[in-house]
Design a protein around this motif. Structure first.
Motif, PDB file in Angstrom:
ATOM      1  N   LYS A   1       1.884  -2.771   7.062  1.00  0.00           N
ATOM      2  CA  LYS A   1       1.924  -3.039   5.627  1.00  0.00           C
ATOM      3  C   LYS A   1       2.886  -4.168   5.284  1.00  0.00           C
TER       4      LYS A   1
ATOM      5  N   ILE B   1       0.755  -7.151   4.965  1.00  0.00           N
ATOM      6  CA  ILE B   1       0.077  -7.160   3.669  1.00  0.00           C
ATOM      7  C   ILE B   1       1.058  -7.562   2.573  1.00  0.00           C
ATOM      8  N   TRP B   2       2.277  -7.054   2.677  1.00  0.00           N
ATOM      9  CA  TRP B   2       3.323  -7.409   1.725  1.00  0.00           C
ATOM     10  C   TRP B   2       3.524  -8.925   1.695  1.00  0.00           C
TER      11      TRP B   2
ATOM     12  N   ASN C   1       6.553  -2.732   0.029  1.00  0.00           N
ATOM     13  CA  ASN C   1       5.196  -2.700   0.578  1.00  0.00           C
ATOM     14  C   ASN C   1       4.409  -1.500   0.083  1.00  0.00           C
TER      15      ASN C   1
ATOM     16  N   ASN D   1       1.916   0.544  -2.361  1.00  0.00           N
ATOM     17  CA  ASN D   1       0.724   0.153  -3.097  1.00  0.00           C
ATOM     18  C   ASN D   1       1.002  -0.024  -4.587  1.00  0.00           C
TER      19      ASN D   1
END
Length: 238
Positions: A136, A139-140, A204, A206
Motif C-alpha cells: 500500500k 499505492i500511497w 496509506n 483508504n
C-alpha cells in the motif's frame, strides 16, 4: 503528440534549475547525515519506514515545485518557443499536455530524491530494515503523484495566464507561500483542505487515499481544460 513529447524530453535533460535544486537538496541531506538528529528525536523508536512516511507526504518543497513549473513553462514565452511552435502548426492542446507531462516528471523526480534520501538517512541512524513497508506504500506514492500532477496543472494554469517567466515565478512563490504555509496553518484538520493537492495524502489508509486520488483527478482535468481554453484564446504570435 509524440514529437512534442520528444522535444520535452530533450528540454528536460537540459533544464539546469532541476539539477541545481537537487544538488542543493543533496548538500542539505549530507549535512543531516553528518550531524544526525537531535537527542530527543533519537529517544523515539523510529525506523526506515518512518523516513518514508515523513517524506512521501512532505510538501515543504511545494514552493520549489511551483517555481520549477513556472520556470520550465514560463521560459517558453520569454524565448518565443511557443510562438515558433504555434506558427509552425502545432496544436495548442498538445503543447499544454506535453508541458504538464514534462513538469510532472521534473517535480516527481525531485520528490523521489527527497523520499530516497530520507529513507537512507533514517536507515543510517536507526538501522537498515524494510520492516513496516508494504504494497500500500506504493499505492500511497502513486496517489501522491496524482496530487502533484494536479499541483503542476494549477501552476501551469497560472504560468499561462502570466505569459512571462518572471511574472510566473513571482506568482508561483506567492501562491505557494499562501497555499503551502498560511492555508496549512489555518485549515489544519480541515477535511477538504487535507485532501486537496496543497496537502499530500497523510497515510496509506483508504480513507485518505481514495478522496485524495478522486480530488486530484477531478482538479487536474478541470485545470488542464481551463488552461487549454485560455491558451486557445491567448495571442502569442506577435
Amino acid at each position: 503528440m509524440i514529437n512534442q513529447l520528444k522535444i520535452e524530453c530533450f528540454k528536460m535533460k537540459r533544464f539546469t534549475p532541476l539539477y541545481v535544486s537537487i544538488l542543493a537538496y543533496l548538500m542539505m541531506w549530507v549535512a543531516m547525515m553528518v550531524e544526525g538528529f537531535k537527542p530527543q528525536t533519537l529517544a523515539m523508536f523510529l525506523c526506515m519506514h518512518d523516513g518514508y512516511v515523513e517524506s512521501v507526504q512532505d510538501c515543504s518543497f511545494a514552493f520549489l515545485w511551483g517555481m520549477l513549473v513556472a520556470w520550465y513553462a514560463g521560459i517558453d514565452f520569454t524565448n518565443r518557443t511557443l510562438h515558433i511552435s504555434i506558427v509552425t502548426g502545432g496544436n495548442r492542446w498538445k503543447v499544454v499536455l506535453s508541458r504538464l507531462f514534462a513538469t510532472s516528471i521534473i517535480t516527481i523526480t525531485f520528490h523521489v530524491v527527497d523520499i530516497i534520501s530520507q529513507v537512507i538517512l533514517y536507515g543510517k541512524i536507526y538501522g537498515f530494515s524494510f520492516e513496516g513497508f508494504c504494497k500500500k506504500d506504493i499505492i500511497w506514492f502513486l496517489v501522491v503523484c496524482l496530487q502533484m500532477i494536479a499541483f503542476n496543472a494549477f501552476f501551469l494554469f497560472i504560468t499561462y495566464i502570466c505569459g512571462s517567466v518572471y511574472a510566473a515565478l513571482f506568482a508561483s512563490v506567492t501562491v505557494s507561500a499562501i497555499g503551502g504555509n498560511i492555508l496549512r496553518n489555518v485549515f489544519v484538520g480541515n477535511y477538504i483542505y487535507e485532501h486537496s493537492f496543497f496537502c499530500l495524502a497523510k497515510s496509506n489508509a483508504n480513507s485518505d487515499l481514495i478522496p485524495c486520488a478522486i480530488c486530484a483527478i477531478i482538479i487536474a482535468v478541470i485545470l488542464v481544460v481551463a488552461t487549454i481554453l485560455y491558451f486557445n484564446k491567448k495571442d502569442i504570435t506577435n
